[in-house]
Design a protein around this motif. Structure first.
Motif, PDB file in Angstrom:
ATOM      1  N   SER A  49       0.849  -1.199   0.000  1.00  0.00           N
ATOM      2  CA  SER A  49       0.000   0.000   0.000  1.00  0.00           C
ATOM      3  C   SER A  49       0.877   1.239   0.000  1.00  0.00           C
ATOM      4  O   SER A  49       2.091   1.154   0.172  1.00  0.00           O
ATOM      5  N   SER A  50       0.251   2.378  -0.146  1.00  0.00           N
ATOM      6  CA  SER A  50       0.936   3.646   0.067  1.00  0.00           C
ATOM      7  C   SER A  50       1.399   3.710   1.522  1.00  0.00           C
ATOM      8  O   SER A  50       0.877   2.988   2.372  1.00  0.00           O
ATOM      9  N   GLY A 132       6.164   0.908   2.183  1.00  0.00           N
ATOM     10  CA  GLY A 132       5.016   1.754   1.879  1.00  0.00           C
ATOM     11  C   GLY A 132       5.233   2.514   0.586  1.00  0.00           C
ATOM     12  O   GLY A 132       6.033   3.446   0.516  1.00  0.00           O
ATOM     13  N   ASN A 133       4.526   2.083  -0.471  1.00  0.00           N
ATOM     14  CA  ASN A 133       4.768   2.633  -1.807  1.00  0.00           C
ATOM     15  C   ASN A 133       3.751   1.970  -2.728  1.00  0.00           C
ATOM     16  O   ASN A 133       3.669   0.757  -2.784  1.00  0.00           O
ATOM     17  N   LEU A 134       2.977   2.769  -3.416  1.00  0.00           N
ATOM     18  CA  LEU A 134       1.909   2.196  -4.242  1.00  0.00           C
ATOM     19  C   LEU A 134       2.374   1.909  -5.666  1.00  0.00           C
ATOM     20  O   LEU A 134       1.598   1.489  -6.503  1.00  0.00           O
ATOM     21  N   VAL A 135       3.661   2.124  -5.938  1.00  0.00           N
ATOM     22  CA  VAL A 135       4.132   1.965  -7.305  1.00  0.00           C
ATOM     23  C   VAL A 135       5.110   0.791  -7.441  1.00  0.00           C
ATOM     24  O   VAL A 135       4.826  -0.196  -8.129  1.00  0.00           O
ATOM     25  N   LEU A 150      -3.757  -2.615   0.257  1.00  0.00           N
ATOM     26  CA  LEU A 150      -4.629  -1.789   1.092  1.00  0.00           C
ATOM     27  C   LEU A 150      -4.805  -0.429   0.432  1.00  0.00           C
ATOM     28  O   LEU A 150      -3.840   0.169  -0.052  1.00  0.00           O
ATOM     29  N   LEU A 151      -6.033   0.041   0.426  1.00  0.00           N
ATOM     30  CA  LEU A 151      -6.321   1.387  -0.051  1.00  0.00           C
ATOM     31  C   LEU A 151      -7.197   2.033   1.010  1.00  0.00           C
ATOM     32  O   LEU A 151      -8.298   1.553   1.284  1.00  0.00           O
ATOM     33  N   SER A 152      -6.695   3.103   1.622  1.00  0.00           N
ATOM     34  CA  SER A 152      -7.453   3.697   2.724  1.00  0.00           C
ATOM     35  C   SER A 152      -8.407   4.765   2.199  1.00  0.00           C
ATOM     36  O   SER A 152      -8.146   5.412   1.178  1.00  0.00           O
ATOM     37  N   LYS A 159      -7.268   6.260  -6.804  1.00  0.00           N
ATOM     38  CA  LYS A 159      -5.952   5.606  -6.839  1.00  0.00           C
ATOM     39  C   LYS A 159      -5.888   4.396  -7.776  1.00  0.00           C
ATOM     40  O   LYS A 159      -4.895   4.263  -8.504  1.00  0.00           O
ATOM     41  N   PRO A 160      -6.903   3.531  -7.826  1.00  0.00           N
ATOM     42  CA  PRO A 160      -6.794   2.417  -8.783  1.00  0.00           C
ATOM     43  C   PRO A 160      -6.670   2.897 -10.230  1.00  0.00           C
ATOM     44  O   PRO A 160      -5.943   2.300 -11.030  1.00  0.00           O
ATOM     45  N   ALA A 161      -7.347   3.997 -10.559  1.00  0.00           N
ATOM     46  CA  ALA A 161      -7.235   4.517 -11.923  1.00  0.00           C
ATOM     47  C   ALA A 161      -5.862   5.153 -12.155  1.00  0.00           C
ATOM     48  O   ALA A 161      -5.281   5.052 -13.231  1.00  0.00           O
ATOM     49  N   LYS A 162      -5.333   5.809 -11.088  1.00  0.00           N
ATOM     50  CA  LYS A 162      -4.057   6.503 -11.247  1.00  0.00           C
ATOM     51  C   LYS A 162      -2.850   5.594 -11.118  1.00  0.00           C
ATOM     52  O   LYS A 162      -1.787   5.887 -11.667  1.00  0.00           O
TER      53      LYS A 162
END
Ligand code: GTP
Ligand code: MG
Ligand code: ZN
Lengths: 231, 119
Positions: A49-50, A132-135, A150-152, A159-162
């Motif tokens: 997750s981020s 922690g990093n969404l990329v 995880l997406l808070s 975020k899923p689109a980006k």
């Protein structure tokens, strides 16, 4: 090349068709990790997750609820500090910290080293908390069985689109911090729709580690996966 | 930003293939990158130019070919290719599509200078 003038006399040009994934070595290491987990009968889960979406708090809660019936271990990946590892350690389960320094993700090699330093023999379930990093983590398979993202609710439903890459190999999306939903404009349906466009088979659990909403659904998900692994 | 890690493993693969051919110099490196690979082409180039110093690829040019995203539409059942990360069927407009082949990160080809065989 000619040593004297740099002309190409004395040598020939050759084109080699390689057609090999740049991540091939990571992929084969991930396969080795999967084999290690299999030999020990351990279910591996990779949490991504981020920063700050609630991975460590979820793990603390999960361990407290599971520890009577499953033997749990945690491998923590962090750029700096042992803080998350300390938090998990205080629950009493074995934990190993990978400090990645400048590296923004865990890869299969780092996990492999960690597995060799970890008491695997008695374990049923191994959580890997990724950096922690969404990329970046999404690019590196680790060899764990399930990818959990995880997406808070405080991050935004876009975020899923980006960040489509983060969801491309996810098995489960946990919409975390659901207790904060009323304070946000987070549209869960939109986040789920966008994520399933990238990953149609994606499962979703809405969860709050504060109110415990969705916690039993998550524990059922884990139990189900452990059962499937044991066949 | 994990382009440095990517380039590190790319370099290892290049060194291996160059050694196998006895090549002292690699002149061209062709990579195929899908839109879901999770790398930024210009960052990849920067990383490559940083790493290639004093390697067999010191003078090599990195060529990045972007490969399209393939979409399988679950409504009209067509497969089509798009260049952008846009999950919409170009045939029928449906959002009910599944992406595949989008995460390629493939070393396609190397051009190198090899010593002449025994004359
Ligand atoms: N209100 C609320 N706060 C939460 C919830 N889960 C986590 N938090 C808080 O969010 C903050 C970050 O939580 P962590 O569990 O440390 O998040 P993390 O994903 O492990 O963060 P990194 O490891 O730094 O990436 C902490 O202050 C938590 O107490 C939740 O469900 N509801
Ligand atoms: Mg954490
Ligand atoms: Zn269609």
């Amino acid at each position: 090349m000619c040593q004297d003038c740099g002309c190409s006399a004395g040598s020939g040009r050759k084109i080699v068709e390689v057609q090999e994934s740049v991540l091939a070595s990571n992929t084969s290491k991930a396969r080795a990790n999967r084999e290690i987990l299999k030999q020990h009968g351990i279910l591996g889960m990779n949490l991504m997750s981020s920063p700050g979406s609630g991975k460590t708090l979820l793990l603390e809660k999960t361990i407290a609820r599971l520890r009577d019936r499953l033997s749990v271990g945690v491998i923590e990946g962090d750029l700096e500090t042992e803080r998350d590892a300390e938090r998990i350690r205080s629950t009493g389960v074995p934990v190993y910290q990978i400090v990645t320094g400048q590296t923004c993700h865990l890869d299969a090699f780092m996990l492999h080293d960690a597995l060799h330093r970890f008491p695997l023999d008695t374990l049923d379930l191994l959580f890997v908390e990724n950096v922690g990093n969404l990329v970046c983590p999404a690019t590196y398979e680790l060899g764990t069985h399930l990818n959990v993202v995880l997406l808070s609710t405080t991050e935004g439903d876009d975020k899923p689109a980006k960040y489509p890459v983060a969801f491309k190999n996810a098995d489960l999306m946990i919409l975390s911090k659901m207790d904060l939903l009323p304070q946000t404009d987070f549209d869960a349906a939109r986040a789920i729709r966008d994520a399933r466009i990238i990953r149609p088979s994606l499962e979703v659990i809405r969860l709050s580690a504060r109110s415990d909403e969705g916690l039993s659904e998550w524990l059922d998900y884990i139990d189900g996966a452990v059962q499937r692994l044991r066949g | 930003m994990h382009e440095f890690s990517i380039v590190q493993s790319l370099m290892n693969t290049i060194e291996e293939h160059a050694a196998r051919q006895d090549a002292q110099t690699v002149t061209r490196v062709v990579l195929r990158v899908g839109p879901l690979a999770g790398v930024v082409p210009h960052l990849l180039k920067t990383a490559f130019d940083t790493f290639k110093d004093r390697t067999v690829a010191e003078i090599a040019e990195l060529v990045i070919e972007m490969s399209p995203l393939e979409l399988n539409c679950r409504d009209c059942l067509q497969t089509s290719a798009t260049d952008t990360v846009r999950f919409k069927c170009p045939e029928c407009g449906s959002l009910n599509v599944e992406a595949c082949e989008g995460d390629a990160l493939m070393l396609e080809r190397l051009e190198m200078e090899v010593p002449d065989g025994p004359a």
